[in-house]
Write an enzyme that holds these catalytic residues in place. Structure first.
Site, short mmCIF file in Angstrom:
data_model
loop_
_atom_site.label_atom_id
_atom_site.label_comp_id
_atom_site.label_asym_id
_atom_site.label_seq_id
_atom_site.Cartn_x
_atom_site.Cartn_y
_atom_site.Cartn_z
N SER A 104 0.78 -1.24 0.00
CA SER A 104 0.00 0.00 0.00
C SER A 104 0.82 1.29 0.00
CB SER A 104 -0.96 0.01 1.19
OG SER A 104 -2.04 -0.86 0.96
N GLU A 145 -5.93 -3.00 -6.27
CA GLU A 145 -6.17 -3.77 -5.05
C GLU A 145 -7.18 -4.88 -5.33
OE1 GLU A 145 -4.66 -3.72 -2.35
OE2 GLU A 145 -4.00 -1.71 -1.81
#
Length: 317
Positions: A96, A192
């Site tokens: 991330s 994602e």
């Protein structure tokens, strides 16, 4: 000749003999305004990048041995330009931390009004995305770029990244934008949750401490963002809710820290990329990336905090 005259003549003769023989004359009177000669030793030269790196290597080697983790570090003092590197050009899964780069590229050169653009939050953005503390309950709504940016950077919301990545044009567009910005190291081929599927030795979905650190520096401190947008972006970094136990935990008291963490859920991958503002000094940019050889290894925030403490000590922290 009298005795007195003979004495004077003798003294004159001695003086002339001394001059002829090169005897030193009396020194001139001292200048009362001249500074006194220094009796202190010369000051030590300021440490160089090599000095700073050498000062942390032993500590980072010991940290790797004690923890079993691989640790990569890139740090730069933006005032002096001095860097500290340790495995700075080895590849790690970015996880991330990529959100900070993706949001930065989306906002590159945009006016502050761009933050008010509203984007639809579709089910495919959130379903199976994983961690979605903000977007998980708002499927079907329209969220502003300001809301989505805060969710992605401060909260590490996966659904928010997917919406912003689609607005940018997808992973391929982000890859092209990073290359255009000078980053040919970071490899982007997924949103994602697939961007977390990093395997050591495979360059896919990976970057280096140096590339991520310089990327964050570009958006948080450079001119890639307009000043008004940059202020908002930095506010998202300093408002992070996911980094209290990582670089922030290893920073000296009084330093303001703004960063973006990442955790892949594989190979113990745990990362943090941050800008740190010491009191009365130019900021320091620091990237710390870690992983382990076992696919099911657990991430460890303590390793990141310890690495940050070792590195920042080289900058007087």
């Amino acid at each position: 000749m009298t005795r007195g005259l003979r004495a004077v003549a003798g003294a004159v003769g001695v003086a002339l003999l001394l001059v002829a023989c090169g005897a030193p004359a009396d020194p001139p009177p001292a200048d009362p305004t001249a500074p006194a000669p220094s009796t202190s030793a010369p000051a030590d030269p300021p440490p160089t990048s090599a000095d700073r790196t050498a000062s942390v290597v032993d500590g980072l080697v010991a940290l790797e041995r004690s923890s079993g983790a691989r640790v990569g570090v890139y740090a730069v003092d933006t005032g002096s330009g001095d860097v500290v590197t340790y495995r700075a050009d080895e590849r790690f899964g970015y996880a991330s931390t990529l959100k900070a780069l993706a949001v930065g590229e989306l906002l590159r050169g945009q006016p502050v009004a761009a933050l008010d653009e509203e984007l639809p939050l579709a089910p495919e953005d959130v379903v199976d995305a994983g961690y979605a503390p903000v977007t998980g309950a708002r499927v079907g709504e329209r969220l502003s770029v300001r809301e989505l940016g805060a969710a992605a950077v401060s909260e590490s919301d996966n659904g928010a990244l997917n919406v912003l990545l689609r607005r940018l044009g997808g992973p391929e567009a982000l890859q092209a934008a990073l290359v255009a910005a000078g980053d040919s190291t970071t490899l982007v081929d997924a949103g994602e949750p697939d961007l977390n599927r990093f395997t050591p030795g495979d360059p896919a979905r990976s970057s280096t401490p140096r590339a991520l650190g310089e990327g964050l520096r570009r958006y948080a401190l450079g001119d890639a963002l307009t000043p008004e947008v940059r202020d908002v972006y930095v506010g998202w970094l300093t408002g992070s809710t996911t980094g209290d136990a990582t670089i922030r935990a290893g920073a000296p008291a009084g330093w303001v820290v703004g960063g973006k963490t990442g955790s892949a859920g594989r190979y113990g991958s745990r990362n943090d990329v941050a800008v740190l503002w010491p009191p009365d000094r130019d900021p320091v940019v620091l990237a710390v990336l870690t992983d382990r050889p076992e696919v099911d290894a657990e991430p460890d925030d303590v390793v990141l905090a310890a690495a940050a403490s070792v590195v920042l000590a080289a900058y007087g922290g």
